[in-house]
Design a protein around this motif. Structure first.
Motif, PDB file in Angstrom:
ATOM      1  N   ILE A 291     102.830  43.320 123.224  1.00 58.29           N
ATOM      2  CA  ILE A 291     102.669  44.360 122.506  1.00 58.29           C
ATOM      3  C   ILE A 291     102.560  45.861 123.080  1.00 58.29           C
ATOM      4  O   ILE A 291     102.085  46.568 122.938  1.00 58.29           O
ATOM      5  CB  ILE A 291     102.282  43.790 120.877  1.00 58.29           C
ATOM      6  N   SER A 292     101.720  45.292 124.886  1.00 60.47           N
ATOM      7  CA  SER A 292     100.947  46.229 125.495  1.00 60.47           C
ATOM      8  C   SER A 292     102.220  47.896 125.060  1.00 60.47           C
ATOM      9  O   SER A 292     103.173  47.277 125.166  1.00 60.47           O
ATOM     10  CB  SER A 292     100.305  46.616 126.169  1.00 60.47           C
ATOM     11  N   VAL A 293     101.770  48.594 125.783  1.00 60.71           N
ATOM     12  CA  VAL A 293     102.943  50.354 125.457  1.00 60.71           C
ATOM     13  C   VAL A 293     103.772  49.033 126.398  1.00 60.71           C
ATOM     14  O   VAL A 293     105.159  50.273 126.203  1.00 60.71           O
ATOM     15  CB  VAL A 293     102.358  51.473 125.853  1.00 60.71           C
ATOM     16  N   PRO A 294     102.880  49.092 127.797  1.00 64.22           N
ATOM     17  CA  PRO A 294     104.270  49.214 128.834  1.00 64.22           C
ATOM     18  C   PRO A 294     105.921  48.060 128.961  1.00 64.22           C
ATOM     19  O   PRO A 294     106.309  48.308 128.945  1.00 64.22           O
ATOM     20  CB  PRO A 294     103.308  48.982 130.325  1.00 64.22           C
ATOM     21  N   SER A 295     105.352  47.021 128.537  1.00 64.70           N
ATOM     22  CA  SER A 295     105.743  45.798 127.880  1.00 64.70           C
ATOM     23  C   SER A 295     106.803  46.220 126.685  1.00 64.70           C
ATOM     24  O   SER A 295     107.761  46.389 127.053  1.00 64.70           O
ATOM     25  CB  SER A 295     104.558  44.720 127.724  1.00 64.70           C
ATOM     26  N   LEU A 296     106.189  47.715 125.606  1.00 65.35           N
ATOM     27  CA  LEU A 296     107.213  47.286 124.717  1.00 65.35           C
ATOM     28  C   LEU A 296     108.444  48.261 124.874  1.00 65.35           C
ATOM     29  O   LEU A 296     109.883  48.582 125.146  1.00 65.35           O
ATOM     30  CB  LEU A 296     106.499  47.517 123.813  1.00 65.35           C
ATOM     31  N   THR A 297     107.644  49.651 126.434  1.00 64.01           N
ATOM     32  CA  THR A 297     108.395  50.185 127.010  1.00 64.01           C
ATOM     33  C   THR A 297     109.575  49.867 128.008  1.00 64.01           C
ATOM     34  O   THR A 297     110.304  50.485 127.714  1.00 64.01           O
ATOM     35  CB  THR A 297     107.557  51.250 127.158  1.00 64.01           C
ATOM     36  N   ALA A 298     109.094  49.142 128.691  1.00 61.93           N
ATOM     37  CA  ALA A 298     110.116  48.036 129.235  1.00 61.93           C
ATOM     38  C   ALA A 298     111.227  47.662 128.242  1.00 61.93           C
ATOM     39  O   ALA A 298     112.226  47.838 129.077  1.00 61.93           O
ATOM     40  CB  ALA A 298     109.449  47.564 130.100  1.00 61.93           C
ATOM     41  N   ARG A 299     110.475  46.686 127.257  1.00 56.06           N
ATOM     42  CA  ARG A 299     112.015  45.955 127.090  1.00 56.06           C
ATOM     43  C   ARG A 299     112.457  46.589 125.995  1.00 56.06           C
ATOM     44  O   ARG A 299     113.747  46.488 125.148  1.00 56.06           O
ATOM     45  CB  ARG A 299     111.135  44.460 126.368  1.00 56.06           C
ATOM     46  N   LEU A 300     112.254  47.664 125.490  1.00 59.15           N
ATOM     47  CA  LEU A 300     112.968  49.118 124.891  1.00 59.15           C
ATOM     48  C   LEU A 300     114.305  49.934 125.935  1.00 59.15           C
ATOM     49  O   LEU A 300     115.108  50.436 125.063  1.00 59.15           O
ATOM     50  CB  LEU A 300     112.022  50.144 124.253  1.00 59.15           C
ATOM     51  N   ALA A 301     113.753  49.626 126.769  1.00 57.77           N
ATOM     52  CA  ALA A 301     114.762  50.744 127.647  1.00 57.77           C
ATOM     53  C   ALA A 301     116.080  50.219 127.313  1.00 57.77           C
ATOM     54  O   ALA A 301     116.554  48.763 127.683  1.00 57.77           O
ATOM     55  CB  ALA A 301     113.942  50.732 129.081  1.00 57.77           C
ATOM     56  N   GLY A 302     116.939  51.147 126.793  1.00 57.54           N
ATOM     57  CA  GLY A 302     118.714  51.559 127.052  1.00 57.54           C
ATOM     58  C   GLY A 302     118.976  50.900 126.337  1.00 57.54           C
ATOM     59  O   GLY A 302     119.883  50.148 125.747  1.00 57.54           O
ATOM     60  N   ALA A 303     118.094  50.289 125.040  1.00 57.10           N
ATOM     61  CA  ALA A 303     118.397  49.553 123.755  1.00 57.10           C
ATOM     62  C   ALA A 303     119.025  50.218 123.030  1.00 57.10           C
ATOM     63  O   ALA A 303     118.675  51.218 122.352  1.00 57.10           O
ATOM     64  CB  ALA A 303     117.331  48.360 123.140  1.00 57.10           C
ATOM     65  N   ASP A 304     119.812  49.374 121.678  1.00 58.29           N
ATOM     66  CA  ASP A 304     120.377  50.098 121.208  1.00 58.29           C
ATOM     67  C   ASP A 304     119.647  50.367 119.400  1.00 58.29           C
ATOM     68  O   ASP A 304     119.014  49.450 119.681  1.00 58.29           O
ATOM     69  CB  ASP A 304     122.228  50.388 120.996  1.00 58.29           C
ATOM     70  N   ASP A 305     120.183  50.413 118.621  1.00 59.07           N
ATOM     71  CA  ASP A 305     119.099  50.845 117.197  1.00 59.07           C
ATOM     72  C   ASP A 305     118.893  49.034 116.719  1.00 59.07           C
ATOM     73  O   ASP A 305     117.514  49.122 116.764  1.00 59.07           O
ATOM     74  CB  ASP A 305     119.446  51.026 116.031  1.00 59.07           C
ATOM     75  N   ASP A 306     119.852  48.275 116.795  1.00 58.21           N
ATOM     76  CA  ASP A 306     119.679  47.111 116.408  1.00 58.21           C
ATOM     77  C   ASP A 306     118.459  46.149 117.154  1.00 58.21           C
ATOM     78  O   ASP A 306     118.053  45.851 116.901  1.00 58.21           O
ATOM     79  CB  ASP A 306     120.738  46.117 116.622  1.00 58.21           C
ATOM     80  N   ALA A 307     118.905  46.501 118.646  1.00 62.42           N
ATOM     81  CA  ALA A 307     118.058  45.854 119.363  1.00 62.42           C
ATOM     82  C   ALA A 307     116.980  45.697 119.611  1.00 62.42           C
ATOM     83  O   ALA A 307     115.628  45.355 119.591  1.00 62.42           O
ATOM     84  CB  ALA A 307     118.564  45.653 121.176  1.00 62.42           C
ATOM     85  N   ARG A 308     116.683  47.510 119.667  1.00 68.16           N
ATOM     86  CA  ARG A 308     115.344  47.704 119.261  1.00 68.16           C
ATOM     87  C   ARG A 308     114.528  47.526 117.931  1.00 68.16           C
ATOM     88  O   ARG A 308     113.682  47.345 117.733  1.00 68.16           O
ATOM     89  CB  ARG A 308     115.226  49.381 119.211  1.00 68.16           C
ATOM     90  N   THR A 309     115.285  47.323 117.107  1.00 62.28           N
ATOM     91  CA  THR A 309     114.276  46.839 115.845  1.00 62.28           C
ATOM     92  C   THR A 309     113.949  45.760 115.951  1.00 62.28           C
ATOM     93  O   THR A 309     113.387  45.002 115.790  1.00 62.28           O
ATOM     94  CB  THR A 309     115.246  46.927 114.808  1.00 62.28           C
ATOM     95  N   GLY A 310     115.331  44.600 117.172  1.00 62.57           N
ATOM     96  CA  GLY A 310     115.066  43.298 117.101  1.00 62.57           C
ATOM     97  C   GLY A 310     113.491  43.122 118.094  1.00 62.57           C
ATOM     98  O   GLY A 310     112.627  42.369 117.470  1.00 62.57           O
TER      99      GLY A 310
END
Ligand code: ZN
Length: 396
Positions: A291-310
């Protein structure tokens, strides 16, 4: 030892009252009739008057006497002393319709002193502020982080000295929120981001500045801001999410420090039995790696809305898993999140609350709240001011 051996019978004496009137522990609600040693009575009463004005605002000397339970004569003496010291000011008379002499109102002299605070927890910058006694930031500055290999201490001392010099009123004290583990004497035991180990930051600043200084962990400062200015209850955890993940805890309105001054260090608690991301500490599945900001940011890169929510719901679940035993053990009423609202406020917070409810005793903890702080990005600057108010005036 069985539980019955440690349980006190009804005739056990009450624990001795705290003899130190200006305790660092918060004392938000004025304590009527608390026993104190005679030599501390005046200081205790002085703190009681300041605390009452801090939270209730301007009132007459007669109101203050009623609110505190102190006699009119004592109040008059204390107010005269506090006016002379620049902590209280007369604010004019109250408008009244009934005949008679209108009462003069007194209040904290918010601009009679200033508090200087530093937030050293930013990954790229140090923040500094000059605040009035009610926690209003009147000057805010940022300077670049010199890097852990740079002249960190020289940069911090010069930054603080500039702010003290630029204050428009006498400086009550300097409060500093530092990343890492900080002991109760303001020694930074370890702070990789500052490149400091076993360094007496509090003593160094006090000698350089010639004013009272208090240094504490940034999340421990932040939870005090939430308590004093954000209306948090007496039993609360504030989770600070940035480059790392830390937390500050209050139990019964008192800060929890821990046996090694590391209470609240939840970032490297493992929250997975299914592997998980590799953490900077070398383990896999640490909360920080989820849940750190760098970790979340990396996993959210390029994610669509559904993937982001997941991704955010998954992170919230991991947070809930880490917090459930803490909430259960300490019977906390509230979890407050501090960090980027676009990441934390929404699916992550909702999922954390859902997870907490399913992993704790329903009858007790079903009302647990998970919410964003309203203190914004300056929460550490404001919390460091509470440390100074508490230490110097007994106000929190
Ligand atoms: Zn770790």
């Amino acid at each position: 030892m069985s539980a019955s051996e440690v349980r006190r019978g009804p005739s056990s004496p009450e624990p001795a009252p705290a003899a130190v009137p200006y305790a660092l522990a918060p004392l938000r609600h004025p304590r009527h009739g608390a026993k104190v040693l005679p030599e501390h009575a005046r200081a205790h009463n002085r703190a009681l008057v300041l605390q009452t004005l801090f939270h209730r605002g301007a009132m007459s000397r007669a109101d203050l006497s009623r609110e505190t339970g102190l006699t009119r004569v004592t109040i008059s003496d204390l107010i005269a002393e506090l006016i002379a010291d620049g902590f209280v000011a007369e604010k004019g008379v109250r408008e009244v319709s009934r005949p008679g002499k209108p009462a003069m109102l007194v209040d904290l002299d918010h601009s009679g002193h200033r508090i200087v605070t530093l937030d050293l927890s930013g990954p790229d910058t140090f923040a500094g502020g000059i605040l009035t006694l009610d926690g209003t930031i009147v000057v805010r500055r940022e300077i670049p982080h010199p890097g852990a290999d740079g002249d960190v201490v020289g940069t911090i001392v010069a930054f603080a000295a500039d702010l003290v010099r630029d204050s428009h009123a006498p400086v009550l004290g300097v409060g500093v929120g530092s990343p890492g583990v900080v002991d109760d004497a303001g020694v930074v035991l370890t702070a990789p981001n500052l490149g400091l180990t076993g360094f007496d930051l509090e003593g160094t600043l006090r000698r350089a500045l010639g004013v009272p200084v208090v240094v504490a962990n940034d999340a421990n400062a932040a939870v005090l801001a939430e308590y004093t200015f954000g209306g948090a209850g007496d039993d609360v955890i504030l989770v600070k999410v940035g480059r790392g993940v830390g937390s500050g805890l209050l139990s019964g309105g008192r800060p929890m420090v821990g046996s090694r001054f590391a209470a609240g260090e939840i970032g490297h608690v493992t929250v997975a039995t299914d592997g998980g991301p590799l953490c900077s500490c070398g383990k896999v599945g640490c909360l920080e790696a989820w849940i750190s900001v760098p970790s979340l940011t990396a996993r959210l890169a390029g994610a669509d809305d559904d993937a982001r929510t997941g991704v955010l719901r998954d992170a919230g679940e991991r947070l809930g898993i880490a917090l459930a035993p803490v909430v259960g053990a300490l019977d906390l009423s509230e979890v407050v999140l501090s960090g980027p609202a676009d990441l934390l406020d929404g699916p992550l917070a909702v999922s954390a609350a859902d997870t907490l409810r399913t992993r704790t005793l329903a009858k007790v903890h079903e009302g647990i709240r998970v919410r964003m702080t309203e203190q914004g990005q300056d929460i550490v600057l404001r919390g460091a001011a509470v440390m100074v108010l508490s230490g110097q005036l007994g106000v929190s």
